[in-house]
Design a protein around this motif. Sequence first.
Motif, PDB file in Angstrom:
ATOM      1  N   VAL A  60      40.487  63.159  15.782  1.00  8.33           N
ATOM      2  CA  VAL A  60      39.685  64.414  15.185  1.00  8.33           C
ATOM      3  C   VAL A  60      40.354  65.517  15.531  1.00  8.33           C
ATOM      4  CG1 VAL A  60      37.550  65.776  15.822  1.00  8.33           C
ATOM      5  CG2 VAL A  60      37.497  63.220  15.516  1.00  8.33           C
ATOM      6  N   GLY A  61      40.706  66.550  14.488  1.00 11.79           N
ATOM      7  CA  GLY A  61      41.117  67.910  14.660  1.00 11.79           C
ATOM      8  C   GLY A  61      40.151  68.914  14.173  1.00 11.79           C
ATOM      9  N   THR A  62      39.755  69.801  15.273  1.00 11.33           N
ATOM     10  CA  THR A  62      38.791  70.804  14.987  1.00 11.33           C
ATOM     11  C   THR A  62      39.096  71.851  15.879  1.00 11.33           C
ATOM     12  OG1 THR A  62      36.309  70.771  14.986  1.00 11.33           O
ATOM     13  CG2 THR A  62      37.169  69.731  16.835  1.00 11.33           C
ATOM     14  N   MET A  63      38.092  72.951  15.290  1.00  6.75           N
ATOM     15  CA  MET A  63      38.034  74.318  16.013  1.00  6.75           C
ATOM     16  C   MET A  63      36.703  74.323  16.173  1.00  6.75           C
ATOM     17  SD  MET A  63      41.035  75.953  16.010  1.00  6.75           S
ATOM     18  CE  MET A  63      41.837  77.302  15.383  1.00  6.75           C
ATOM     19  N   THR A  64      35.758  74.217  15.661  1.00  5.58           N
ATOM     20  CA  THR A  64      34.158  74.607  16.022  1.00  5.58           C
ATOM     21  C   THR A  64      33.698  73.521  15.932  1.00  5.58           C
ATOM     22  OG1 THR A  64      34.034  75.371  13.569  1.00  5.58           O
ATOM     23  CG2 THR A  64      34.530  76.882  15.462  1.00  5.58           C
ATOM     24  N   GLY A  65      34.066  72.029  15.951  1.00  8.21           N
ATOM     25  CA  GLY A  65      33.052  71.149  16.129  1.00  8.21           C
ATOM     26  C   GLY A  65      32.894  70.176  15.087  1.00  8.21           C
ATOM     27  N   THR A  66      32.827  70.805  13.681  1.00  5.37           N
ATOM     28  CA  THR A  66      32.324  69.962  12.623  1.00  5.37           C
ATOM     29  C   THR A  66      32.776  68.779  12.548  1.00  5.37           C
ATOM     30  OG1 THR A  66      32.140  71.956  11.767  1.00  5.37           O
ATOM     31  CG2 THR A  66      31.581  70.279  10.145  1.00  5.37           C
ATOM     32  N   ALA A  67      34.086  68.539  12.511  1.00  9.74           N
ATOM     33  CA  ALA A  67      34.952  67.543  12.436  1.00  9.74           C
ATOM     34  C   ALA A  67      34.611  66.327  13.298  1.00  9.74           C
ATOM     35  CB  ALA A  67      36.536  67.747  12.449  1.00  9.74           C
ATOM     36  N   LEU A 113      41.755  56.815  10.871  1.00  9.36           N
ATOM     37  CA  LEU A 113      41.093  57.938   9.793  1.00  9.36           C
ATOM     38  C   LEU A 113      41.221  59.211  10.598  1.00  9.36           C
ATOM     39  CD1 LEU A 113      39.290  58.606   7.615  1.00  9.36           C
ATOM     40  CD2 LEU A 113      37.222  58.149   8.991  1.00  9.36           C
ATOM     41  N   ILE A 114      42.190  60.128   9.802  1.00 12.69           N
ATOM     42  CA  ILE A 114      42.254  61.595  10.086  1.00 12.69           C
ATOM     43  C   ILE A 114      40.932  62.484   9.672  1.00 12.69           C
ATOM     44  CG2 ILE A 114      43.611  63.565   9.786  1.00 12.69           C
ATOM     45  CD1 ILE A 114      45.419  61.369  11.128  1.00 12.69           C
ATOM     46  N   CYS A 115      40.609  62.846  10.464  1.00 17.76           N
ATOM     47  CA  CYS A 115      39.391  63.717  10.356  1.00 17.76           C
ATOM     48  C   CYS A 115      39.586  65.152  10.693  1.00 17.76           C
ATOM     49  CB  CYS A 115      37.983  63.278  10.975  1.00 17.76           C
ATOM     50  SG  CYS A 115      36.613  64.130  10.856  1.00 17.76           S
ATOM     51  N   THR A 116      39.938  66.072   9.989  1.00 16.30           N
ATOM     52  CA  THR A 116      40.267  67.396  10.643  1.00 16.30           C
ATOM     53  C   THR A 116      40.108  68.527   9.637  1.00 16.30           C
ATOM     54  OG1 THR A 116      42.470  68.474  11.102  1.00 16.30           O
ATOM     55  CG2 THR A 116      42.658  67.105   9.147  1.00 16.30           C
ATOM     56  N   SER A 117      39.875  69.804  10.215  1.00 13.11           N
ATOM     57  CA  SER A 117      39.607  70.751   9.546  1.00 13.11           C
ATOM     58  C   SER A 117      40.892  71.679   9.123  1.00 13.11           C
ATOM     59  CB  SER A 117      38.406  71.855  10.169  1.00 13.11           C
ATOM     60  OG  SER A 117      38.940  72.145  11.570  1.00 13.11           O
ATOM     61  N   THR A 118      40.774  72.993   8.712  1.00 15.70           N
ATOM     62  CA  THR A 118      41.810  73.807   8.184  1.00 15.70           C
ATOM     63  C   THR A 118      41.615  74.936   8.790  1.00 15.70           C
ATOM     64  OG1 THR A 118      41.864  72.567   6.281  1.00 15.70           O
ATOM     65  CG2 THR A 118      43.337  74.586   6.293  1.00 15.70           C
ATOM     66  N   GLY A 149      45.820  77.741   5.910  1.00 14.31           N
ATOM     67  CA  GLY A 149      46.140  76.539   5.646  1.00 14.31           C
ATOM     68  C   GLY A 149      46.844  75.608   6.881  1.00 14.31           C
ATOM     69  N   ASP A 150      46.536  75.928   7.945  1.00 15.53           N
ATOM     70  CA  ASP A 150      47.056  75.263   8.979  1.00 15.53           C
ATOM     71  C   ASP A 150      46.183  74.212   9.703  1.00 15.53           C
ATOM     72  OD1 ASP A 150      49.330  77.080   9.260  1.00 15.53           O
ATOM     73  OD2 ASP A 150      48.275  78.234  10.424  1.00 15.53           O
ATOM     74  N   VAL A 151      46.793  73.296  10.458  1.00 14.18           N
ATOM     75  CA  VAL A 151      46.106  72.340  10.901  1.00 14.18           C
ATOM     76  C   VAL A 151      45.111  72.986  12.303  1.00 14.18           C
ATOM     77  CG1 VAL A 151      47.295  70.272  10.390  1.00 14.18           C
ATOM     78  CG2 VAL A 151      47.818  71.413  12.667  1.00 14.18           C
ATOM     79  N   PRO A 152      44.133  72.673  12.869  1.00 10.91           N
ATOM     80  CA  PRO A 152      43.618  73.256  14.086  1.00 10.91           C
ATOM     81  C   PRO A 152      44.377  73.148  15.365  1.00 10.91           C
ATOM     82  CG  PRO A 152      41.884  71.417  13.148  1.00 10.91           C
ATOM     83  CD  PRO A 152      43.085  71.464  12.500  1.00 10.91           C
ATOM     84  N   ASP A 153      44.214  74.118  16.153  1.00 10.38           N
ATOM     85  CA  ASP A 153      45.039  74.106  17.373  1.00 10.38           C
ATOM     86  C   ASP A 153      45.277  72.705  18.183  1.00 10.38           C
ATOM     87  OD1 ASP A 153      45.459  76.809  17.001  1.00 10.38           O
ATOM     88  OD2 ASP A 153      44.045  77.712  18.509  1.00 10.38           O
ATOM     89  N   ASN A 154      44.035  72.048  18.298  1.00 11.25           N
ATOM     90  CA  ASN A 154      44.113  70.911  18.836  1.00 11.25           C
ATOM     91  C   ASN A 154      44.663  69.595  18.159  1.00 11.25           C
ATOM     92  OD1 ASN A 154      41.876  70.010  17.160  1.00 11.25           O
ATOM     93  ND2 ASN A 154      41.128  68.404  18.533  1.00 11.25           N
TER      94      ASN A 154
END
Length: 156
Positions: free
Chosen positions: A7-14, A56-61, A65-70
């Motif tokens: 999981v790649g996320t900034m605000t938790g949705t992913a 399964l890659i589950c990530t936001s943007t 157009g970058d990947v999240p910080d984490n």
Amino acid sequence: MKLKILVGTMTGTADYVAQAIQMDCADLVDEIEVLMMDGLDIHAFGDASEQGLLHLICTSTYGAGDVPDNARALYESLDAQPRYLGHVRYGVIALGDSAHQQTFCFGGKKFDERLQDLGAQRVGEVWCHDASSGTMAEAEGTAWCHEWLARAIAAA
Ligand SMILES: Cc1cc2nc3c(=O)[nH]c(=O)nc-3n(C[C@H](O)[C@H](O)[C@H](O)COP(=O)(O)O)c2cc1C
């Protein structure tokens, strides 16, 4: 078969999407592990001995157009510590917002590109969720994952 969701996320949705899949798809595979990408590197994709493992890659943007910080360390390690990932079968859930037309869902798409470069095999298409669509990423992502898992299991 085991499913590992990264999981790649900034605000938790992913993360919500991954957790919904973990609950909803539990009966389709032997085990579902949800891992935040923080602190991970290319070793998260295991080695050739882990045959029955699906990623399964589950990530936001974010940003432009970058990947999240984490997700940054994991993503950058695919360049910095490259190795052949021919044993890896994976899928991609890419969260984004069509308000960012030029970079829609680039976080997930970037992971996909790099994984393909390293020889990993994607099952199905990259699935994109648009935050401007008014639909719930959790509900739609879970429905998509049911079909995706059925396809991955049939192809195993
Ligand atoms: C500052 C900011 C920048 C964003 N940049 C993009 C982008 O370049 N492309 C895109 O498709 N979505 C972009 N988004 C939308 C998010 O990826 C989307 O809202 C996503 O569902 C957030 O998921 P998360 O809570 O897991 O981080 C951006 C959102 C914010 C707040």
